[in-house]
Design an enzyme around this catalytic site. Structure first.
Site, PDB file in Angstrom:
ATOM      1  N   THR A  25       4.193  -2.377   9.635  1.00 27.35           N
ATOM      2  CA  THR A  25       4.794  -3.764   9.231  1.00 27.35           C
ATOM      3  C   THR A  25       6.511  -3.317   8.897  1.00 27.35           C
ATOM      4  O   THR A  25       6.804  -4.251   9.496  1.00 27.35           O
ATOM      5  CB  THR A  25       4.783  -4.562   7.426  1.00 27.35           C
ATOM      6  N   ALA A  27       7.085   0.266   9.878  1.00 27.25           N
ATOM      7  CA  ALA A  27       7.531   1.128  10.584  1.00 27.25           C
ATOM      8  C   ALA A  27       7.081   0.967  12.361  1.00 27.25           C
ATOM      9  O   ALA A  27       5.808   0.913  12.222  1.00 27.25           O
ATOM     10  CB  ALA A  27       7.120   2.344   9.813  1.00 27.25           C
ATOM     11  N   VAL A  29       5.759   4.903  14.238  1.00 29.26           N
ATOM     12  CA  VAL A  29       5.310   5.760  14.130  1.00 29.26           C
ATOM     13  C   VAL A  29       4.862   6.653  15.637  1.00 29.26           C
ATOM     14  O   VAL A  29       4.449   5.912  16.923  1.00 29.26           O
ATOM     15  CB  VAL A  29       3.568   6.246  13.948  1.00 29.26           C
ATOM     16  N   ASP A 137      -3.360   1.682  -0.838  1.00 31.29           N
ATOM     17  CA  ASP A 137      -3.694   0.446   0.442  1.00 31.29           C
ATOM     18  C   ASP A 137      -4.266   1.584   1.196  1.00 31.29           C
ATOM     19  O   ASP A 137      -4.101   1.470   2.295  1.00 31.29           O
ATOM     20  CB  ASP A 137      -2.353   0.385   0.997  1.00 31.29           C
TER      21      ASP A 137
HETATM   22  P1  ADP Z   1       3.048   1.507   7.898  1.00 28.63           P
HETATM   23  O1  ADP Z   1       2.913   1.977   5.902  1.00 28.63           O
HETATM   24  O2  ADP Z   1       4.216   0.583   8.778  1.00 28.63           O
HETATM   25  O3  ADP Z   1       1.854   0.537   7.738  1.00 28.63           O
HETATM   26  P2  ADP Z   1       1.416   3.797   8.649  1.00 28.63           P
HETATM   27  O4  ADP Z   1       2.086   5.194   8.418  1.00 28.63           O
HETATM   28  O5  ADP Z   1       0.667   2.884   8.404  1.00 28.63           O
HETATM   29  O6  ADP Z   1       2.901   2.812   8.869  1.00 28.63           O
HETATM   30  O7  ADP Z   1       1.631   3.731  10.294  1.00 28.63           O
HETATM   31  C1  ADP Z   1       0.851   3.153  11.968  1.00 28.63           C
HETATM   32  C2  ADP Z   1       0.035   3.672  12.902  1.00 28.63           C
HETATM   33  O8  ADP Z   1       0.881   5.024  13.305  1.00 28.63           O
HETATM   34  C3  ADP Z   1      -1.253   4.623  11.505  1.00 28.63           C
HETATM   35  O9  ADP Z   1      -1.806   3.537  11.505  1.00 28.63           O
HETATM   36  C4  ADP Z   1      -1.493   5.171  13.143  1.00 28.63           C
HETATM   37  O10 ADP Z   1      -2.396   4.674  13.864  1.00 28.63           O
HETATM   38  C5  ADP Z   1      -0.107   5.614  13.402  1.00 28.63           C
HETATM   39  N1  ADP Z   1       0.094   6.992  12.676  1.00 28.63           N
HETATM   40  C6  ADP Z   1       0.457   7.098  11.011  1.00 28.63           C
HETATM   41  N2  ADP Z   1       0.799   8.339  10.980  1.00 28.63           N
HETATM   42  C7  ADP Z   1       0.555   9.016  11.979  1.00 28.63           C
HETATM   43  C8  ADP Z   1       0.523  10.618  12.440  1.00 28.63           C
HETATM   44  N3  ADP Z   1       0.909  11.185  10.958  1.00 28.63           N
HETATM   45  N4  ADP Z   1      -0.060  11.243  13.603  1.00 28.63           N
HETATM   46  C9  ADP Z   1      -0.432  10.027  14.168  1.00 28.63           C
HETATM   47  N5  ADP Z   1       0.108   9.429  13.765  1.00 28.63           N
HETATM   48  C10 ADP Z   1      -0.123   8.466  12.905  1.00 28.63           C
HETATM   49 MG    MG Z   2      -0.189   1.831   7.715  1.00 27.02          MG
END
Ligand code: ADP
Ligand code: MG
Length: 437
Positions: A25, A27, A29, A137
């Site tokens: 939402t 961020a 990555v 979550d």
């Molecule tokens: P948000 O808090 O905005 O939902 P997330 O932390 O869930 O963000 O990250 C979004 C997406 O990025 C995840 O669903 C995943 O596909 C990818 N992702 C997040 N963290 C990692 C990681 N440490 N290594 C690889 N992919 C990641």
């Molecule tokens: Mg997420």
């Protein structure tokens, strides 16, 4: 070059930013590599404006504290946090295998495979609960797989500490989570117990892993909520009896009779082929990382306290001299009374407030200074049963006047409750810590 300005660039002369791994939402990555060592990382880039606009800055700060505190083989590790005027960067462990969700989307898992993931999920969630951290979550999108097919829980954006002071009875009051996975008591907006709500989510995940579809589903959202509220679901006929019994115990609409974490771990279906639980304890992992095993989570955050967060607070405080942060091993109530004593000494009015996730002590001078009365806030975050993070900020008034007061009275008075100050000075300690990662 990515529109975000992140892709293809080099962050803080240290991390080369590569392809987009995923979006959330607030961020994005990205895959990234340390230029010097070549080591892979995932960098979560959070848009500060967006977060500020919806008032989630506190959540983000909390996410940072949570992730720093948590160290478990089935939880994505946070290594470093950096910030610029407009963005916050989380440097995390890179998890290669993608989302568990993609695996399940291709079809249901074999019972033994689902069991292994469930065991790892429970181990991670139980570890967090024992430290007062609730995820809130949990869903397959936030469960990642590493190159060895082990589960890693990610995304602590909405997690929170048990904060019994923010509500009299220790129940959480924010409605969050994704409808399909959310517990009935969370929907009905009654205060809820974060641990029990997480257990419900784990039950839905377990169902999805083995069945290949959601237990509660309806194209009409109200109808779906109704089904969740009554725990109206049917297990596929081929669910073995012990698994069926377990799912029914977890998806109990009444949180007070819902099965507890310790009972889940004793359950015969769960325990089958369980890998020795020793392998899942934080302590044994610290050992394999080469960190002396007499370090606890508390020491780790204090070691990690050199993370340069100055940019994060920039908008609220242009000048770091207006803000100080320390860790205390004293109880939050003792910290509050100490701060109130100090306020009395300097002849300030005090008011205690619930800051949503933290306690705020507001102090206000009686005399008009050069720029009006001085106003100082102390925010106390409980981060574990035995530790607090305390932020002291000047909110209003003349900086010079504040600094004088800070240097001559407040800082020396705080001495007996400060365990360690957080600041850039400890940067070298972070490097020592990073050496072990
Ligand atoms: P948000 O808090 O905005 O939902 P997330 O932390 O869930 O963000 O990250 C979004 C997406 O990025 C995840 O669903 C995943 O596909 C990818 N992702 C997040 N963290 C990692 C990681 N440490 N290594 C690889 N992919 C990641
Ligand atoms: Mg997420």
């Amino acid at each position: 070059m990515d529109m975000n300005g992140a892709g293809g660039s080099v962050l803080m002369h240290k991390y080369e930013i590569g392809r987009l791994l995923g979006k959330g939402t607030f961020a994005k990555v990205y895959y990234s590599r340390n230029i010097e060592t070549g080591q892979s990382f995932a960098i979560k880039v959070i848009n500060k404006d967006k977060v500020m606009r919806v008032g989630l800055m506190k959540q983000i700060k909390r996410e940072i504290s949570v992730m720093r505190l948590v160290r478990h083989p089935n939880i994505v590790q946070l290594y470093e946090v950096m910030a610029t005027k407009s963005k916050i960067y989380f440097v995390m462990q890179y998890v290669k295998g993608g989302e568990l969700f993609d695996k399940v989307a291709k079809g249901r898992l074999k019972e033994d495979v689902a069991r292994k993931f469930f065991q790892q999920l429970i181990s991670a969630v139980d570890y967090c609960h024992s430290r007062g951290v609730y995820h809130r979550d949990l869903k397959p999108e936030n469960l990642l797989l590493d190159e060895n097919g082990n589960l890693k829980v990610s995304d602590f954006g909405l997690s929170t500490f048990a904060d019994s002071k923010s509500s009299q009875d220790g129940l959480l009051y924010t409605t969050c989570g994704t409808p399909a996975y959310v517990a009935p008591e969370v929907i009905s907006r009654k205060g809820y117990d974060g641990a029990k709500a997480d257990i419900w989510c784990c039950g839905v995940i377990l169902f999805v892993l083995v069945a290949g579809y959601l237990p509660f589903h309806d194209s009409n959202l109200m109808e779906m909520y109704r089904k969740i509220g009554r725990a109206e679901f049917t297990c596929p006929t081929w669910f073995p009896l012990d698994l069926r019994k377990l799912v029914v115990r977890i998806l109990d609409p009444n949180p007070s009779t819902r099965i507890s974490m310790s009972k889940i771990m004793e359950n015969s279906w769960v325990k089958k082929h369980m890998v020795s639980s020793k392998n899942y304890s934080g302590i044994s992992q610290q050992r394999t990382l080469g960190i002396p095993n007499n370090l606890n989570a508390f020491d780790i955050i204090s070691l990690a306290s050199g993370f340069d967060l100055s940019g994060l607070f920039e908008e609220e405080n242009q000048d770091s001299s207006k803000e100080a942060r320390f860790i205390s091993k004293d109880k939050s109530l003792d910290i509050i009374s100490k701060i109130e004593n100090i306020a009395e000494k300097i002849n300030f009015k005090v008011k205690e407030e619930n800051g949503g996730g933290c306690m705020v002590v507001k102090m206000e001078g009686l005399d008009e200074g050069r720029k009006g009365v001085l106003e100082i806030n102390a925010e106390i975050f409980e981060v574990a049963s035995s530790s607090c993070i305390v932020d002291i900020n000047k909110k209003r008034g003349d900086t010079m006047e504040y600094q004088k007061l800070w240097k001559n009275v407040i800082k020396p008075e705080l001495r007996d409750i400060v365990w360690t100050w957080q600041g850039k000075k400890q940067q070298h300690q972070v490097e020592v810590l990073e050496h072990y990662l």
